[in-house]
Design an enzyme around this catalytic site. Structure first.
Site, PDB file in Angstrom:
ATOM      1  N   ASP A  58      -0.749  32.757-103.805  1.00 51.53           N
ATOM      2  CA  ASP A  58       0.257  33.802-103.666  1.00 51.53           C
ATOM      3  C   ASP A  58      -0.170  34.671-102.488  1.00 51.53           C
ATOM      4  O   ASP A  58      -1.116  35.455-102.584  1.00 51.53           O
ATOM      5  CB  ASP A  58       0.328  34.635-104.946  1.00 51.53           C
ATOM      6  N   SER A 137      14.076  35.603 -88.488  1.00 54.57           N
ATOM      7  CA  SER A 137      15.488  35.355 -88.780  1.00 54.57           C
ATOM      8  C   SER A 137      16.351  36.077 -87.751  1.00 54.57           C
ATOM      9  O   SER A 137      15.915  37.066 -87.141  1.00 54.57           O
ATOM     10  CB  SER A 137      15.824  35.875 -90.184  1.00 54.57           C
ATOM     11  N   TYR A 151      15.481  43.097 -96.191  1.00 57.46           N
ATOM     12  CA  TYR A 151      15.243  41.815 -95.520  1.00 57.46           C
ATOM     13  C   TYR A 151      15.303  41.989 -94.005  1.00 57.46           C
ATOM     14  O   TYR A 151      14.416  41.522 -93.278  1.00 57.46           O
ATOM     15  CB  TYR A 151      16.272  40.792 -95.985  1.00 57.46           C
ATOM     16  N   SER A 154      12.279  43.816 -92.694  1.00 57.86           N
ATOM     17  CA  SER A 154      11.055  42.997 -92.727  1.00 57.86           C
ATOM     18  C   SER A 154      11.012  42.029 -91.560  1.00 57.86           C
ATOM     19  O   SER A 154       9.955  41.816 -90.950  1.00 57.86           O
ATOM     20  CB  SER A 154      10.957  42.235 -94.062  1.00 57.86           C
ATOM     21  N   LYS A 155      12.151  41.450 -91.222  1.00 59.43           N
ATOM     22  CA  LYS A 155      12.191  40.478 -90.128  1.00 59.43           C
ATOM     23  C   LYS A 155      12.103  41.160 -88.762  1.00 59.43           C
ATOM     24  O   LYS A 155      11.449  40.642 -87.839  1.00 59.43           O
ATOM     25  CB  LYS A 155      13.466  39.631 -90.223  1.00 59.43           C
TER      26      LYS A 155
END
Length: 252
Positions: A58, A137, A151, A154-155
């Protein structure tokens, strides 16, 4: 492209882009360390990778991240290439009570874990004059899906982290780049939303209308770009770059 005797650590190798990249690296002669949480899926990928090192871990746990690097070096004696590919997502509104909890989970996987792994692998990559390829992304550039601020953040953070680390490591001969895919047919929708495979397929099919070329990429197509970016073919020209592969999604 030959990766004969190169040691490649592929994070998120149990499925999708990571699995496709690991298989292609192995086909080109690389010694591959497969990293993921799902042991069964890792075992299935390993069957197509010759004799890889399998590490069930993890990456959001610092002790697991440390173990990934230590086991790879102990087994193969070095690291040449790090592919930071793991990622997760979830829709949430900034006003939701659970927003911060979800934000932390996404940031821990998509950004913090990549930072920790890069920090731990960097001394080994300096020794081999290796390189890092981060998988981001097109969401780093544009809000594609509503309620995706965690999201997207974070990208975008991963992209800028890539640029700063590329500048830091360049004097040591280490290249760092990031690839920004658009829609890719993987199991991410099933994993993050719990929908059926059929529903996920329908969702990907609907995404074709969002791209200029009216198509969705396959994991192997992104893997081809990963291998080129990590290869000696790009060593003279590419570092600190964000490379978009989105079938023209950003154009629309």
């Amino acid at each position: 492209m030959s990766f004969q005797d190169k040691v490649v650590v592929v994070i998120g190798a149990s499925s999708g882009i990571g699995a496709a990249a690991a298989i292609k690296f192995a086909e080109e002669g690389a010694k591959v360390a497969l990293v993921g949480r799902n042991q069964e899926k890792l075992n299935n990928v390993a069957k197509k990778c010759g004799n890889p090192l399998i590490i069930a871990a993890d990456i959001t746990k610092d002790e697991d991240a440390k173990r990934i690097i230590e086991e790879t070096v102990r087994h193969f004696a070095k690291i040449d290439i790090l592919i930071n590919n793991a990622g997760t997502g979830s829709r949430t509104n900034i006003q939701d009570k659970s927003y911060i909890q979800i934000f932390d989970r996404i940031m821990n996987t998509n950004l913090r874990a990549m930072v920790v792994l890069t920090h731990l692998a960097a001394p080994h990559l300096v020794k081999t004059k290796g390189n890092i390829v981060n998988i981001s992304s097109v969401a780093a550039y544009r809000v594609i899906i509503p309620e995706s601020s965690a999201y997207c953040a974070s990208k975008a953070g991963l992209d800028h982290f890539t640029r700063t680390v590329a500048l830091e490591l360049a004097p040591h001969g280490v290249r760092v780049n990031v690839i920004n895919p658009g829609p890719v047919r993987t199991d991410i929708i099933e994993n993050t939303t719990g929908v059926s495979k059929e529903e996920a397929t329908a969702s990907f099919d609907s995404m074709k209308t969002l791209t200029a070329l009216s198509r969705v990429s396959e994991p192997e197509e992104v893997a081809d770009l990963i291998l080129f970016t990590a290869s000696d073919k790009s060593k003279a020209i590419i570092t600190g770059s964000s490379i978009v592969t989105d079938n023209g999604m950003l154009l629309k």
